[in-house]
Write an enzyme that holds these catalytic residues in place. Structure first.
Site, PDB file in Angstrom:
ATOM      1  N   GLU A 175      -6.459  -8.406   0.254  1.00  0.00           N
ATOM      2  CA  GLU A 175      -6.389  -8.747   1.287  1.00  0.00           C
ATOM      3  C   GLU A 175      -8.091  -8.335   1.645  1.00  0.00           C
ATOM      4  O   GLU A 175      -8.644  -7.270   1.133  1.00  0.00           O
ATOM      5  CB  GLU A 175      -5.967  -7.746   2.530  1.00  0.00           C
ATOM      6  N   GLU A 211       0.678  -1.156   0.158  1.00  0.00           N
ATOM      7  CA  GLU A 211       0.023   0.100   0.120  1.00  0.00           C
ATOM      8  C   GLU A 211       0.857   1.182   0.023  1.00  0.00           C
ATOM      9  O   GLU A 211       0.633   2.151   0.724  1.00  0.00           O
ATOM     10  CB  GLU A 211      -0.912   0.110   1.342  1.00  0.00           C
TER      11      GLU A 211
END
Ligand code: NAG
Ligand code: NAG
Ligand code: NAG
Ligand code: NAG
Ligand code: NAG
Length: 493
Positions: A266, A120
């Site tokens: 995720e 990220e």
């Protein structure tokens, strides 16, 4: 498949997708009492999980999957991006030390198929520090893989938070764009992934939308809603997962990559430490998610089986709780590999199969003894000792909404003392607390509140050091703040 009569349609789906119908799992290792890697790997096999995503390149964890054929994704941290970007020799060394040295040899290698380059890295909270280095790092890593002869069988990608896209009012997926400050960068990254044949990886968290957005409609976080719809042209969205996913499809399509594969890096639902983090919701969400992703229905814009990695395989009780006490309870299994709830990871309804999870076997528990408060003592120092134990252990189950949230203050103290004692391998000195605590062989668990037993310390040294556990957690803190922004548009539903 012309012989696919209507009545057999589901069965044919099964035949068509049998190769693809596996959800992967994230295997994070920020735990005070980690299960031995060999037990985790046996669990993966028993549960027929064939894809595992790691957050680092821990040698012991990687080696534990040797000879299993499990498809492994190893990861470079954001801290490593700068050197990987600027120095192709560093990228070559990274690939050699963290990837190729483990690969197949006499069927005893590790089946590494993917490399996550950063985690990220484009969160706005990072103020752009990784924006110049992420793509060059991705390019150098993929080039190093190619130079090592693995350009075709190992692909690198960048797991992105859902904040790389933006959906303006009135919140239609068809109006989604890249976030303005990184729009051209995201197009370049997509072009690179399209060239190399790697997927776009995005993390999606309906749970965080729900907890961070006061008016978020609960049914929209799940997959069984018939209301709370967004009507977008001819498409109707009844869940935030599909809406976010198709928002990304829109951004990719408008950039010229309508069929770039997407993998969800995720996705999950925690079970403790917060009101909506409970077993019932987690079971519903995960069951519905597995059915949804594997059924072949797909999203309005991407019919078909959806690929992704559940977050997470096991609870990680050493994670930072800055984002919320639920952070330590994302596992579909407890810390010790025991089952939290019935879940059919094969997408039962769709495939006509209903298999349940298989718990860990041969778990090396410490003796069945607990540390609790001795009520016959001077309790004036109770709070200070309770606070100390919680600071050095995990009391998140006692937080409002948690499984132990209705304990008395003495119960809280027992819970905290026991945690500290178990984390310290039941060391006698760890059950003292200025004389306030004592060891008992009577299980103090009540109702939903489980007083746990620690695991014997693993003999193989883990490369996850004392400081490491909080590293990834700090990333997640930032990610959460971004989810606030992402979640806010749902308010308008
Ligand atoms: C991965 O490779 C780099 C570069 O050789 C090395 O510095 C690092 O220690 C490796 N990571 C692990 C976990 O071994
Ligand atoms: C993306 O990849 C596909 C499949 O290889 C290819 O057909 C297409 O032309 C590529 N698109 C762009 C814009 O490069
Ligand atoms: C959908 O699932 C949620 C979560 O378990 C549940 O609360 C809700 O009642 C379900 N809705 C329907 C329409 O079945
Ligand atoms: C699968 O089996 C479990 C336990 O027997 C049950 O609770 C669940 O409802 C079943 N799920 C489906 C989709 O049939
Ligand atoms: C027990 O601890 C939790 C978490 O700190 C707290 O919210 C709760 O109020 C405590 N209970 C009592 C009775 O002090």
């Amino acid at each position: 498949m012309r012989w696919c009569l209507v009545a057999l349609k589901l069965w044919c789906h099964f035949l068509l997708f049998v190769e693809a119908t596996t959800l992967g799992v994230n295997w994070g290792t920020m735990a005070f009492n980690p299960l031995p890697n060999s037990i985790v790997v046996k669990m993966l096999q028993d549960n027929q999980i064939t894809r595992v995503k790691l957050f680092d390149a821990n040698p012991d964890v990687i080696k534990s999957m040797a000879g299993t054929n499990i498809e492994v994704m190893v990861a470079a941290s954001n801290d490593e991006l700068s050197s990987l970007a600027t120095d192709s020799a560093a990228a070559a060394a990274w690939v050699r030390d963290n990837v190729t040295q483990y690969l197949a040899s006499n069927n005893n290698g590790v089946n590494i198929k993917w490399v996550a380059v950063g985690n990220e890295p484009f969160l706005t909270s990072y103020n752009g520090v990784y924006e110049d280095v992420a793509l060059p790092a991705l390019q150098n890593v993929q080039a190093a893989l190619a130079n090592a002869g693995h350009g075709n069988d190992i692909k690198a990608t960048i797991p992105c938070n859902a904040d790389v896209i933006s959906t303006p009012p009135p919140y239609l997926p068809s109006q989604t764009t890249w976030r303005a400050d990184i729009a051209s960068l995201m197009v370049q990254i997509s072009q690179f992934l399209n060239n190399t044949g790697a997927p776009f990886m995005v993390n999606l968290y309906p749970f965080l939308s729900l907890v961070l957005t006061t008016d978020f409609p609960l049914p929209y976080a799940f997959f069984n809603s018939t209301s709370n719809s967004i009507v977008d042209g001819t498409h109707v969205y009844t869940n935030v997962f599909d809406a976010s996913y198709d928002g990304l499809v829109t951004a990719l399509t408008n950039a010229g990559f309508p069929s770039l594969p997407i993998v969800v890096g995720e996705i999950g639902w925690p079970t403790d430490g917060f009101q909506s983090a409970n077993i019932q919701f987690a079971q519903s969400f995960m069951s519905q998610l597995a059915n949804h992703m594997l059924s072949g229905t797909g999203t309005p814009l991407r019919p078909g089986v959806l690929q992704g990695y559940l977050f997470s395989f096991l609870d990680e009780d050493a994670k930072s709780i800055a984002p919320g006490a639920f952070e330590r309870h994302w596992g579909i299994f407890n810390y010790d590999g025991s089952i939290k709830y019935t879940l059919d990871l094969s997408g039962g309804v769709a495939n006509g199969v209903n298999s349940s999870l298989v718990a860990a076997k041969n778990v090396p528990y410490l003796p069945m003894q607990w540390c609790v408060i001795n009520p016959n003592t001077d309790l004036t120092q109770l709070q200070a000792n309770l606070d100390y134990a919680c600071d050095h252990g995990d009391c998140t189950a006692t937080y409002p909404g948690g499984s132990c949230s209705s304990l008395t203050v003495e119960g809280n103290a027992s819970y905290a003392f026991n945690n500290y004692y178990q984390y310290n391998d039941q060391d006698t000195g760890a059950c003292n607390f200025q004389g306030l605590a004592e060891v008992t062989t009577t299980n103090p668990s009540t109702g939903t509140c489980h007083f746990f037993i620690g695991l014997q310390p693993t003999t193989v040294s883990s490369s996850t050091s004392d400081v490491a556990p909080f590293h990834r957690a700090s990333l997640r803190t930032l990610s959460l703040s971004m989810m606030v922004m992402l979640g806010s548009w749902i308010l308008q539903l």
